[in-house]
Every structure is written in C-alpha cells, then in structure tokens.
Design an enzyme around this catalytic site. Structure first.
Site, short mmCIF file in Angstrom:
data_model
loop_
_atom_site.label_atom_id
_atom_site.label_comp_id
_atom_site.label_asym_id
_atom_site.label_seq_id
_atom_site.Cartn_x
_atom_site.Cartn_y
_atom_site.Cartn_z
N GLU A 173 9.01 55.07 -18.15
CA GLU A 173 8.45 53.74 -18.44
C GLU A 173 7.62 53.24 -17.27
OE1 GLU A 173 11.54 54.87 -18.68
OE2 GLU A 173 12.76 53.66 -20.05
N CYS A 202 10.91 56.78 -13.38
CA CYS A 202 11.19 56.84 -14.81
C CYS A 202 9.90 56.89 -15.62
CB CYS A 202 11.97 55.61 -15.24
SG CYS A 202 13.65 55.52 -14.62
N CYS A 229 13.43 49.54 -14.71
CA CYS A 229 12.27 49.53 -15.63
C CYS A 229 12.21 48.21 -16.40
CB CYS A 229 12.34 50.71 -16.59
SG CYS A 229 12.01 52.28 -15.75
N1 THU Z 1 15.10 57.97 -16.95
C1 THU Z 1 13.90 57.52 -17.41
O1 THU Z 1 12.84 58.12 -17.19
N2 THU Z 1 13.91 56.37 -18.15
C2 THU Z 1 15.03 55.71 -18.52
O2 THU Z 1 14.94 54.69 -19.18
C3 THU Z 1 16.34 56.20 -18.11
C4 THU Z 1 16.35 57.31 -17.13
C5 THU Z 1 15.09 59.24 -16.18
C6 THU Z 1 15.38 59.13 -14.73
C7 THU Z 1 15.87 60.53 -14.43
O3 THU Z 1 14.76 61.38 -14.20
C8 THU Z 1 16.56 60.97 -15.73
O4 THU Z 1 16.05 60.10 -16.72
C9 THU Z 1 18.06 60.89 -15.69
O5 THU Z 1 18.49 59.65 -15.27
#
Ligand code: THU
Length: 148
Positions: free
Chosen positions: A55, A53, A94
């Site tokens: 974060e 993610c 996260c």
């Molecule tokens: N994702 C993030 O990068 N941060 C979040 O807080 C929620 C989800 C990403 C993970 C994945 O690459 C995409 O968003 C869909 O879940």
C-alpha cells in the site's frame, strides 16, 4: 473504474512482490480522482525494518509523481506461490499513511479474497479517530515552551 478492475490490478502487482523473507506477497492498486492507477507490491530487505508494504509503495509512487487526490485502493495478499484466499487488511502504518493523504470519510479500501470477491471499507472505519494533518495546530504568536 470498476472495483473489480482495481482488484485485478492489485493481483497483477502482487506478482511483483519481493518477499524472500516472509514469502507473503501483497499487491495494491491505488486509484486517483483523475482515473490513474498506481500499483504497488511489498518489498523486503535482509535487515527487515526497511521493508515497505504494498500500500505504501503505491502511495509513495503516486505522491512522488505529484498526485494528491485519491479515491480508492484495492489490496490483496497471501502466501507466495498460491492464489489469495483471504483478505489482507492494511497494517496500522499503512492506515496512517492513507489518513495523511485521503479524506477518511470518503476514501474506499477494497479488500479482496479473489478476483470475484471483495469487501469495501471507508478509511474512517479502519482508523477511527485517526490523527491527521488537521489535528496539527500551532499556538498563535509562536509561543514555545523551550527551556533555554
Ligand atoms: N504487508 C503488506 O505489504 N501490506 C499489508 O497490509 C500487510 C503486510 C507485507 C509486509 C511484509 O513484507 C509481509 O507483508 C508480511 O508482513
């Protein structure tokens, strides 16, 4: 640093998201006590589970550079190829990483739905009664219960 500037840096980081599978771009900007900012985007893999993610990308970049004092993070997310419209709350994993490295009563999580619109939460609002480093204690005397 103003919250809006941190939101702007999160929006900028979002442009670099590598998301061929979800087509959902997330950006983050993590502010340290010294005023430095670490940007992060989500990075996906064809085998899905290695996905990181935005974060956590920002946190791991900062920690690997020796940072340990964190003040706030701005997060933005939405479908690829369009401006963000709604807030993107951090996933549970996260939140747990934030809990590892931040004071939950102090750390601010800025969730923006655009450059001019955001809400701010404290980490302990997003992860009440979280399990963190201080919850790990060891028995004095090194007692263990191994059956050997
Ligand atoms: N994702 C993030 O990068 N941060 C979040 O807080 C929620 C989800 C990403 C993970 C994945 O690459 C995409 O968003 C869909 O879940």
């Amino acid at each position: 640093m103003e919250d809006q500037e941190l939101v702007r840096l999160a929006l900028e980081a979002r442009e670099r998201a590598y998301v061929p599978y979800s087509k959902f771009q997330v950006g983050a900007a993590l502010l340290t006590g010294a005023g430095r900012v670490y940007q992060g985007c989500n990075i996906e893999c064809a085998s899905y589970s290695p996905t990181n993610c935005a974060e956590r990308t920002a946190f791991f970049k900062a920690i690997s550079e020796g940072e340990s004092d964190f003040v706030a993070i701005a997060v933005v997310g939405g479908p690829s190829g369009a401006p963000v419209k709604r807030i993107c709350p951090p996933c549970g994993v996260c939140r747990q990483v934030m809990r590892e490295f931040c004071d939950p009563t102090d750390f601010r999580v800025i969730l923006a739905s655009g450059l001019n619109d955001w809400v701010v939460y404290r980490l302990d609002e997003l992860l009440p009664l979280g399990f963190g480093p201080e919850n790990m204690y060891k028995e004095k005397g090194g007692t263990n219960h191994a059956h050997v």
